[in-house]
Structure formats: structure tokens, C-alpha cells
Write an enzyme that holds these catalytic residues in place. Sequence first.
Site, PDB file in Angstrom:
ATOM      1  N   ASP A 168      -2.944   2.389  -6.041  1.00 36.03           N
ATOM      2  CA  ASP A 168      -1.879   2.432  -5.043  1.00 36.03           C
ATOM      3  C   ASP A 168      -1.856   1.215  -4.121  1.00 36.03           C
ATOM      4  OD1 ASP A 168      -4.191   3.022  -3.707  1.00 36.03           O
ATOM      5  OD2 ASP A 168      -3.317   4.546  -2.432  1.00 36.03           O
ATOM      6  N   GLU A 169      -2.559   0.159  -4.486  1.00 36.14           N
ATOM      7  CA  GLU A 169      -2.543  -1.046  -3.654  1.00 36.14           C
ATOM      8  C   GLU A 169      -2.402  -2.283  -4.532  1.00 36.14           C
ATOM      9  OE1 GLU A 169      -5.704  -1.675  -0.841  1.00 36.14           O
ATOM     10  OE2 GLU A 169      -5.907   0.482  -0.501  1.00 36.14           O
ATOM     11  N   ASP A 199       0.859  -1.179   0.000  1.00 38.73           N
ATOM     12  CA  ASP A 199       0.000   0.000   0.000  1.00 38.73           C
ATOM     13  C   ASP A 199       0.904   1.241   0.000  1.00 38.73           C
ATOM     14  OD1 ASP A 199      -1.827   1.977   0.578  1.00 38.73           O
ATOM     15  OD2 ASP A 199      -2.846   0.867   2.154  1.00 38.73           O
TER      16      ASP A 199
END
Length: 413
Positions: free
Chosen positions: A111-112, A9
Site C-alpha cells: 500500500d505504499e 500511501d
Amino acid sequence: MERIILHVDVNSAYLSWEAVYRLQHGARIDLRTIPSVIGGDEKSRRGIVLAKSIPAKKYDIQTGETLWSARSKCPNLVVLPPSYPLYLSCSDALVRLLKKYSPKVERYSGDECFVDLTGCTQKKTAEETAWEIKERCRTELGFTVNVGLSTNKLLAKMASELEKPDKMHTMYPHEIPEKLWPMPVRKLFLSGPKTLPKLYKLNIFTIGQLAHASPDLLQHHLKSHGLTIWKYANGIDDSPVVPDGRAVKGIGNSTTTPFDVDSEKEALLYLLSLTETAAMRLRSNKMLARVVTVSLRDTNLSFYSHQRRLVSPTDSTLLLYRQAKSLFKEMWRREPLRHLGVHLSDLVENKFYQTSFFDDTAVSRQQAIDKTIDEIRASYGADAVVRGLFPHSGIPPLCGGVYEAFPTMRSLL
DNA sequence: TCTGGGGTCCTAGGACCC
DNA sequence: TCTGGGGTCCTAGGACCC
């Protein structure tokens, strides 16, 4: 066999990426060290916080709140506009790094990522690998990440929440009572603002209390959702890591208009613009849609939608727009609108996307036109061909869909 | 000029059929 | 002799995620 799952993350993703880019281009201040946010454009009524720095968080600034409210909490807040193409290339760089460790990398959002490391670690232990990934993001890519390590996606994701930024944590099944159960229940995946008050009424405030509650009671009060979060609270999740390429279920575009739309003519131009982009994305995915949905939001922010199932699936801009137009006419309450959307769903693969030369029906002629326009736009840019209705209308001919290559997001693990 | 835009999944109720 | 009942499809709306 016990799996090894990582959740990676990016810390304050948009803000970190913006900060790194600006430092590399001569900025003297690192945005991550001052109260700063990435925010939408207030003049076009998109003025909300998209990402915040850790110093901004100390002023209680929340993602999603209005910039107006954020400034009232911190008057000298630095606000910068988003640079989506930059974020996409940063996200790609992260995925490339992760793929050096396993082919099973799932981009869950920009973003993960989830990584299935099962069978991919030889000499190093899983913990050493997780740590190494975290370090390489910082030293090679320039931004920090949190890494969670466990035996399924849910636990890995909860592990990466434990302590931020730039941390690696494990949450193995035997660590659940010690690490997961003391956490407030609002931290649990899928425990949102409507679910929490119901849990509080049942005297459930921690994940541990949820884990020990009766699944029947939860199901009674929260339907199937109750059972889902009960399983999560107990660390139960067997969903697989799906490498990129999961079939898309629907394609939608929506836009907040810079001014209130109060004429049918303007509303229909927006719908045409949105349909055009959604249909282009549909065709580039080689799919056909069977359901068209039009959604509207009025100036009170109340949201409503109508949908229609087509007799046969299509990818034709014109046919899809005809449905959108008719849906709009039957649903519009004649109130000014601030937001319009077009969504295409019940998608099927287009196995016949190469249209026949000999077929000269109206439908196939329309498909040929769409195909030609798509090709011209691919070669000469999206604005190379524009419908004659748009110039001087004040309405962009291709709304939404700008970040087509941006990964799709999914709510369920 | 206070509230984005992209998704997924679930549920309730009505229509319709046998 | 009033109004069964299960299954499926469709639509509108809601909840949640980043």
C-alpha cells in the site's frame, strides 16, 4: 540536481479496499464510516487486527493488537477476514496509475509507493501533479491516498504522514524546521519501541531535538542506528527510487499452527510443507540458496532459530528439507510449538537452471523431479501434486507462499 | 481459546588463519 | 618469556518496517 520524489500511501489500505469492493457489490454500509477492522482468524490463532477504520481508531484500536482486546474496547466492532487477492489487484491498479506519471515507481509495500518525478513534470508543477494523483485515486480507483512531496524518499514519506486521510503535503528541505521538527520523535521512520526509551533518556522527545543532538552521542548510545536516525531527523537521505525488480535477498515462509505441535513427526511435516513452498518460490525466481534457517516459536512466544550454510547452493526441495530437518533435530527444546518457519538466504542466481539431459547424478534427477512438479502445479493448480505424507495428517501440504505475486517489503529506504 | 507473515539490516561473539 | 592482533567467516539474536 534536486530530485522530485512522491510518497503515495493508501489510507487504511486493507480496510478501504474491502469497503470499496463491498460497496461495488451491493453493500449498503461503507466500512470506512463505522468502527471496523480486517482481522485474522481467531480459531487458527491468527486473531490480530490487520487494518482498522478511522472510527475504530477513535476507540484506540491499534494495528497488531488482538481482536479480543479490540472487541473489549469496542463491543460492536465489525470484524472481517482479509481477501489478499483483492488487495493485490488494488495495489496493481495503483501502480499502473502511478506509472502514467513516471517509469520510476517503487512498490515499497502493498500500500505504499515511491515515485521519482524528476524530469517528468512539464507543464504542471510537481504540486499540481501530486494533487492530481491523489484526486485520480479517489475518483478513478475509489480509495483515498495520502501523497507526500519532497526532494528525497524520507522527507516524502514524512510528508505523507502529516495529516490523514486524502491529503497532499509537501516537506521541502526549507520546511523541515516548521513541519518535521515539531513532530514527536516516535513518528520518525526507524524510531521503534526499543529506540524510543533510549531517546527519551537522552531527553529527546521531538524530531527537532534529535536533529540538534550530537551525532557522536547518538552513535555511542545507539551504534550505527543512532547516526541513521540523526540523518533522518535532519532530512538527509540519498537513497534512490528503485523501480520494481530489486534483487530479492531471502525467501521465507512461516506459519502459526492452529494447534500446539508437540511431536517431532508433526513438526517435520510442517517444515517439509514450508520448505516445499519456499523452494518453489526460489525456483520460480531462478535462484539458489546457500543458507537454510529454521525458526521456532514456543507457546510462551519465545522465538529461536538455527541456520546452516551449505557447501554448495541449491534449489532442491529435498536437499533443503534435509538441512531443515537436521537443524530442527539439533535445536528443538521438546517444548510444544505454536509457530514454525523456514527461510532461505544468501541467494545466488541460478545460471544453469536448465538441467542437462545427459547428467544423471542424483542431484540432477532430484532437480528434474522438482521441475516437473512445479510445471504440473503451474498448469493444474497447487494441489494437483501432493506428497503422500500429507493426506489425513491435518497439515496443509503447501504452507505459506500463497501470495507469491505480492510485492516484497523492505525496511530500509 | 491473546499476540500474523513477509521482509531488510545490524551486532556480538566464536572459530580460524596468518 | 604465558596468553599479540587483525581480518574474515559463520551463527544466533535483535530491531525495525508494512
